[in-house]
Design a protein around this motif. Structure first.
Motif, PDB file in Angstrom:
ATOM      1  N   ALA A 160     -12.574 -21.702  28.289  1.00 32.84           N
ATOM      2  CA  ALA A 160     -13.724 -21.145  29.012  1.00 32.84           C
ATOM      3  C   ALA A 160     -13.426 -20.872  30.483  1.00 32.84           C
ATOM      4  CB  ALA A 160     -14.921 -22.091  28.883  1.00 32.84           C
ATOM      5  N   ASN A 161     -12.754 -21.799  31.153  1.00 28.58           N
ATOM      6  CA  ASN A 161     -12.497 -21.670  32.596  1.00 28.58           C
ATOM      7  C   ASN A 161     -11.077 -21.170  32.847  1.00 28.58           C
ATOM      8  OD1 ASN A 161     -15.043 -22.692  33.302  1.00 28.58           O
ATOM      9  ND2 ASN A 161     -14.317 -24.805  33.171  1.00 28.58           N
ATOM     10  N   VAL A 162     -10.984 -19.978  33.434  1.00 25.39           N
ATOM     11  CA  VAL A 162      -9.658 -19.432  33.753  1.00 25.39           C
ATOM     12  C   VAL A 162      -9.578 -19.051  35.231  1.00 25.39           C
ATOM     13  CG1 VAL A 162      -9.118 -18.633  31.419  1.00 25.39           C
ATOM     14  CG2 VAL A 162     -10.387 -17.131  32.997  1.00 25.39           C
ATOM     15  N   GLN A 163     -10.422 -19.660  36.047  1.00 26.87           N
ATOM     16  CA  GLN A 163     -10.334 -19.401  37.477  1.00 26.87           C
ATOM     17  C   GLN A 163     -10.884 -20.576  38.276  1.00 26.87           C
ATOM     18  OE1 GLN A 163     -12.825 -15.819  37.996  1.00 26.87           O
ATOM     19  NE2 GLN A 163     -14.315 -17.091  39.057  1.00 26.87           N
ATOM     20  N   PHE A 164     -10.385 -20.734  39.485  1.00 22.86           N
ATOM     21  CA  PHE A 164     -10.904 -21.738  40.409  1.00 22.86           C
ATOM     22  C   PHE A 164     -10.735 -21.223  41.830  1.00 22.86           C
ATOM     23  CE2 PHE A 164      -6.396 -22.705  39.994  1.00 22.86           C
ATOM     24  CZ  PHE A 164      -5.994 -23.036  41.282  1.00 22.86           C
ATOM     25  N   GLY A 205     -11.050 -20.797  50.073  1.00 25.78           N
ATOM     26  CA  GLY A 205     -11.464 -19.412  50.270  1.00 25.78           C
ATOM     27  C   GLY A 205     -10.739 -18.405  49.411  1.00 25.78           C
ATOM     28  N   TYR A 206      -9.827 -18.875  48.564  1.00 22.26           N
ATOM     29  CA  TYR A 206      -9.085 -18.009  47.649  1.00 22.26           C
ATOM     30  C   TYR A 206      -9.461 -18.345  46.208  1.00 22.26           C
ATOM     31  CZ  TYR A 206      -5.794 -15.798  50.907  1.00 22.26           C
ATOM     32  OH  TYR A 206      -5.227 -15.021  51.888  1.00 22.26           O
ATOM     33  N   THR A 207      -9.732 -17.309  45.412  1.00 25.11           N
ATOM     34  CA  THR A 207      -9.986 -17.502  43.988  1.00 25.11           C
ATOM     35  C   THR A 207      -8.721 -17.215  43.198  1.00 25.11           C
ATOM     36  OG1 THR A 207     -12.340 -16.988  44.156  1.00 25.11           O
ATOM     37  CG2 THR A 207     -11.320 -16.729  41.988  1.00 25.11           C
ATOM     38  N   PHE A 208      -8.278 -18.187  42.439  1.00 23.01           N
ATOM     39  CA  PHE A 208      -7.107 -18.055  41.568  1.00 23.01           C
ATOM     40  C   PHE A 208      -7.603 -17.662  40.180  1.00 23.01           C
ATOM     41  CE2 PHE A 208      -5.687 -20.635  44.982  1.00 23.01           C
ATOM     42  CZ  PHE A 208      -4.300 -20.579  45.041  1.00 23.01           C
ATOM     43  N   ARG A 209      -7.079 -16.568  39.647  1.00 24.92           N
ATOM     44  CA  ARG A 209      -7.467 -16.119  38.303  1.00 24.92           C
ATOM     45  C   ARG A 209      -6.452 -15.102  37.797  1.00 24.92           C
ATOM     46  NH1 ARG A 209      -9.511 -11.053  38.134  1.00 24.92           N
ATOM     47  NH2 ARG A 209     -10.497 -10.135  39.979  1.00 24.92           N
ATOM     48  N   ALA A 238      -6.639 -14.444  45.395  1.00 24.44           N
ATOM     49  CA  ALA A 238      -7.138 -13.378  46.268  1.00 24.44           C
ATOM     50  C   ALA A 238      -8.426 -13.877  46.900  1.00 24.44           C
ATOM     51  CB  ALA A 238      -7.379 -12.093  45.478  1.00 24.44           C
ATOM     52  N   VAL A 239      -8.838 -13.221  47.953  1.00 24.29           N
ATOM     53  CA  VAL A 239     -10.042 -13.637  48.674  1.00 24.29           C
ATOM     54  C   VAL A 239     -11.214 -13.824  47.713  1.00 24.29           C
ATOM     55  CG1 VAL A 239     -10.574 -11.216  49.198  1.00 24.29           C
ATOM     56  CG2 VAL A 239     -11.617 -13.043  50.565  1.00 24.29           C
ATOM     57  N   SER A 240     -11.978 -14.901  47.895  1.00 24.09           N
ATOM     58  CA  SER A 240     -13.071 -15.223  46.986  1.00 24.09           C
ATOM     59  C   SER A 240     -14.308 -14.366  47.248  1.00 24.09           C
ATOM     60  CB  SER A 240     -13.449 -16.702  47.123  1.00 24.09           C
ATOM     61  OG  SER A 240     -14.060 -16.932  48.378  1.00 24.09           O
TER      62      SER A 240
END
Length: 404
Positions: A266-270, A274-278, A296-298
């Motif tokens: 279900a979760n593939v990003q965090f 200030g950066y979102t990893f996905r 990249a910038v959130s």
């Protein structure tokens, strides 16, 4: 002289007055007397910190956090202690701890997490709920005594921890735990507490994982989902032992999905600093498109930047020339580019477009012949950007208004 150096640091950092309403400028008017009085009280053991002023600060996620603002004199005293403690404690801290440490930045932490997300399939993202409000004084002082045996420093740290907070109504709130968020020594004390509460504990008891911590935000890299679930459970137990609590809305297990990792989860990003990893599209050196797990910038950071630009009211500054606007705002834009443009910089394009849109509005208000002609105004701004590419950082990067 230590106290003079401490004042110079306080002056450079700026900040508002404490409960005595004395500003830095007012303190400096009688600098020699004020510093001598402070030094005399510190050296004799007769210095007792005044209460800190509670100032509510809005959170980006909603609600408020209470910032404890010490008086200028108290900030000088705390800075003097910090100048002694920092060279003493910083070499002790873990190499994977990045927050509030000299020579280390948030971008260094993002880079480390980026690299490890390619090596490890799973991540435990965690956030400590109200860290600065819940630090156990006894445990913290025990840790401090392990590395510092200077009696006057130990005395004053304990007094700072127990100093009450005065709210807007003038009510004094006693403090039995925590350290004021806003105090000069608070960050290094929080780092010392988490060094033993988390960093050393992970290194000893969870040897097969890797972590990166920036103050109360952290990421733990795991090899499998089962390991991640075990790690999260153990971290939760450990923090409860230390009087801390994981933030339920900001703590989760994430699968680092990419072209080679296609498990369903279900979760593939965090989001970290200030950066979102996905999973994101990337292009290799042969021009082939593939999916990479990268930062990249959130969205929250983008929203905050757009709100800031909106608050500048550029379109109303018709009396200004482009050089004036550059002087007023380009330093902020450059700061955003230097931080959020480091990784996957193209995600910042929406901010540069937003800035250009407001500059077009400025031109339409400034020049009557452009008032009713949006397309013509965009052409005029494009020509201006081409003739003065260094006026704004995004123009220099090539983000010139499109005219087609």
């Amino acid at each position: 002289m230590l106290i003079l150096k401490a004042f110079q640091c306080v002056k450079a950092n700026g900040g508002s007055a404490g409960i005595d309403s004395e500003s830095i400028e007012q303190f400096e008017e009688r600098l020699k007397d004020n510093l001598y009085k402070l030094w005399n009280r510190l050296s004799s053991g007769s210095y007792f910190p005044p209460p800190v002023k509670g100032v509510p600060i809005p959170k980006k996620s909603g609600g408020v956090r209470i910032l404890g603002v010490p008086t200028v004199a108290d900030r000088v005293a705390q800075t003097a202690v910090k100048l002694i403690l920092e060279p003493m404690l910083d070499p002790v801290f873990h190499n994977n701890s990045y927050g509030y440490r000299p020579g280390r930045s948030a971008l260094d932490a993002v880079e480390l997490v980026r690299r490890r997300s390619w090596e490890y399939d799973w991540v435990v993202e965690f956030d400590i709920k109200g860290l600065f409000d819940n630090i156990n004084h006894e445990l913290l002082l025990r840790a401090l005594r392990k590395h510092c045996d200077t009696p006057w420093i130990l005395i004053y740290v304990e007094r700072w921890l127990k100093a009450p907070m005065r709210n807007a109504d003038g009510v004094l709130n006693p403090r039995s735990c925590g350290t004021p968020q806003g105090g000069v020594v608070s960050p290094i004390l929080a780092n010392l507490f988490l060094h033993y509460a988390f960093d050393v504990w992970v290194t000893k008891h969870l040897r097969s994982v890797r972590f990166c911590r920036y103050a109360d935000d952290g990421v733990v890299h795991c090899k499998s989902r089962k390991q991640a679930e075990f790690v999260l459970r153990k971290i939760d137990e450990r923090f409860h032992e230390c009087g801390l609590e994981l933030h339920p809305g900001k703590t989760k297990i994430v699968y680092c999905k990419d072209i080679n990792r296609q498990e369903s989860f279900a979760n593939v990003q965090f989001t970290f600093l200030g950066y979102t990893f996905r999973p994101r599209k990337a292009v290799d050196k042969y021009g082939r498109v593939y999916t990479n797990f990268s930062p990249a910038v959130s969205r929250d950071a983008l929203r905050s930047m757009r709100q800031t630009i909106r608050g500048w009211h550029l379109q109303l500054k018709c009396d200004k020339e482009v050089v004036d606007l550059s002087t007023m705002f380009n330093a902020v834009l450059r700061g955003w580019h230097n931080y959020y443009g480091r990784f996957y910089g193209s995600a910042m394009s929406v901010i540069w477009k937003h800035m250009n849109d407001y500059l077009v509005r400025w031109m339409r208000r400034k020049y009557k012949n452009l008032a009713r002609h949006k397309t013509r105004a965009r052409h005029a701004l494009a020509k201006l950007a081409q003739s003065c590419p260094n006026a704004f950082v995004h123009w220099k990067l090539g983000y010139i208004p499109k005219t087609g």
